[in-house]
Design an enzyme around this catalytic site. Structure first.
Site, PDB file in Angstrom:
ATOM      1  CG  HIS A  60       0.217   5.568   2.708  1.00  0.00           C
ATOM      2  ND1 HIS A  60       0.180   5.911   1.330  1.00  0.00           N
ATOM      3  CD2 HIS A  60       0.818   4.483   2.889  1.00  0.00           C
ATOM      4  CE1 HIS A  60       0.495   4.844   0.790  1.00  0.00           C
ATOM      5  NE2 HIS A  60       0.969   3.865   1.758  1.00  0.00           N
ATOM      6  CG  ASP A  69      -5.222   7.049   5.461  1.00  0.00           C
ATOM      7  OD1 ASP A  69      -5.824   5.949   5.486  1.00  0.00           O
ATOM      8  OD2 ASP A  69      -4.152   7.118   5.062  1.00  0.00           O
ATOM      9  CD  GLN A  98      -1.537   0.953   8.417  1.00  0.00           C
ATOM     10  OE1 GLN A  98      -1.365  -0.070   9.132  1.00  0.00           O
ATOM     11  NE2 GLN A  98      -1.529   0.512   6.990  1.00  0.00           N
ATOM     12  CE  LYS A 143      -3.649  -1.064   4.325  1.00  0.00           C
ATOM     13  NZ  LYS A 143      -2.165  -1.200   4.108  1.00  0.00           N
ATOM     14  CB  CYS A 196       3.972   4.443   0.861  1.00  0.00           C
ATOM     15  SG  CYS A 196       3.948   3.320  -0.429  1.00  0.00           S
TER      16      CYS A 196
END
Length: 404
Positions: free
Chosen positions: A121, A198, A201, A224, A362
């Site tokens: 991202h 990260d 997600q 999320k 993104c």
């Protein structure tokens, strides 16, 4: 037991109409929806506990402080951090990444190397580019293949004694690919590099154990995970968080202030300057409680079935191409119709009450790799149904007929 009908009743927004049609929400990779159990916690906070935390001797302040710190402990347990003070509240994943990148500005020198992946991202690309500009460090990129997977043999070649940091997402937001982070962390540590994962997600789908992973940093966003926007968490190993300087100055993050010198508070407050999103932190804890009551094994099973069903049904449409075909992926389907711009497909689907994301998500380098302007992205959550996927398929067929 996983009762889909009852679960859907927890989400008020799923009963609304969009353009006269029942809402079908397939934009969960951008923001998941919020159940009534979490909404009730937000209302209760502002109705009963609204006060600043950590500073007050009065009852409201103490009650709000207790709820906020209880949420920190819930999050610690969920991700299996060793200490509660390794959980830093942030405004979201991007904030957490920038906090770490800023801290490493004082630890890197010219010629040092940092590694990111081709699946990142923008928020896990731009801060490291800025860091390289400030320090003279060099950015290296793990390449991807046509299936949307990272080429691990090339990652091995990139690693050296110059490597100081490695940053990868656990799951690609654009393609749904689950990256082999266990291998990446182990190999990076062999050359002495720190690793930031990260988890924006992955956190809605996978219950990450940060101690088992041995990640140095792990960042997530509440929105999320059925929580509110504007709040997230940075997990960092205690040793690393003590090395990094504060990201922002102000109240709360100090031990003592004089005009001659300021000393900083201990963890976690060293990185939590100013009044935090108190309600958001408490609601994040409630969202984690909600997801754990459903159970991540049940969530994984439901979403795996939706991914398989959606993939099979969409591929029956002639001229439809799916991007991101790794065997290891989560419930994200990025696709295009031959000769039709994804924005146009998304617009027609919206008229039918179907919410999807269109564009580069993104993750422009991924789209550049495939030489496309973007994709239509349908991302499923545990509260979605196969009947909704059938409606998506019919909507895509209609868009093809109208736009071809």
């Amino acid at each position: 037991m996983f009762n889909l009908e009852n679960i859907r009743k927890d989400f008020p927004i799923l009963s609304r109409k969009v353009n006269g049609k029942s809402l079908i929400y397939f934009d969960n990779a951008a923001t998941s929806q919020t159940p009534k159990q979490v909404i009730d916690v937000i209302v209760a906070y502002y109705s009963n506990y609204n006060a600043n935390i950590h500073r007050g001797v009065h009852t409201l302040s103490q009650e709000a402080t207790d709820l906020y710190e209880q949420a920190r402990e819930k999050i610690r347990r969920h991700f299996n951090a060793k200490h509660a003070h390794e959980i830093i509240f942030t405004s979201g994943t991007t904030h957490g990444i920038n906090l770490v990148a800023n801290g490493f500005s004082s630890l890197l020198k010219k010629g040092d190397e940092i590694i990111v992946s081709a699946l990142e991202h923008h928020s896990n690309i731009v801060p490291w580019q800025m860091l390289c500009e400030r320090t003279g460090a060099v950015l290296r990129v793990i390449p991807m293949n046509d299936d949307g997977e990272l080429v691990m043999s090339e990652f091995d070649k990139l690693l050296s004694e110059k490597t100081k940091l490695v940053f990868v997402n656990h799951i690609s937001n654009a393609l749904g690919t689950i990256n082999p982070i266990e291998y990446i962390i182990e190999k990076a540590h062999q050359v002495g590099a720190a690793v930031l994962i990260d988890g924006a997600q992955s956190s809605p789908h996978i219950k990450a154990d940060v101690q088992k992973l041995d990640a140095d940093f792990y960042v997530v966003s509440a929105h999320k995970m059925c929580g509110p926007t504007g709040v997230g968490v940075l997990y960092g190993k205690e040793a690393w968080l003590k090395k990094l300087p504060p990201y922002q100055g102000g109240g709360e993050m100090i031990a003592e202030v004089t005009f001659e010198k300021t000393t900083y508070a201990d963890l976690p407050h060293k990185f939590e300057a100013g009044t935090p999103n108190i309600c958001g932190g408490i609601a994040f804890g409630a969202a984690i409680d909600y997801m754990n009551r459903i159970g991540f094994k049940a969530i994984e099973k439901q979403e795996r079935e939706l991914l398989q069903y959606g993939t099979e049904k969409l591929l029956e449409i002639e001229g439809l191409k799916i991007y991101g075909t790794s065997e290891h992926k989560t419930s994200v389907i990025s696709f295009n119709l031959e000769g039709i711009h994804p924005y146009d497909v998304g617009t027609i689907l919206d008229k039918m009450g179907i919410a999807v994301r269109t564009g580069h998500h993104c993750a422009q380098p991924i789209m550049d790799y495939f030489k496309i302007p973007g994709t239509v992205r349908a991302s499923f959550a545990f509260y979605n149904t196969k009947a909704e996927i059938d409606s998506l398929v019919e909507g895509v067929k209609k868009a093809k007929m109208m736009l071809s």
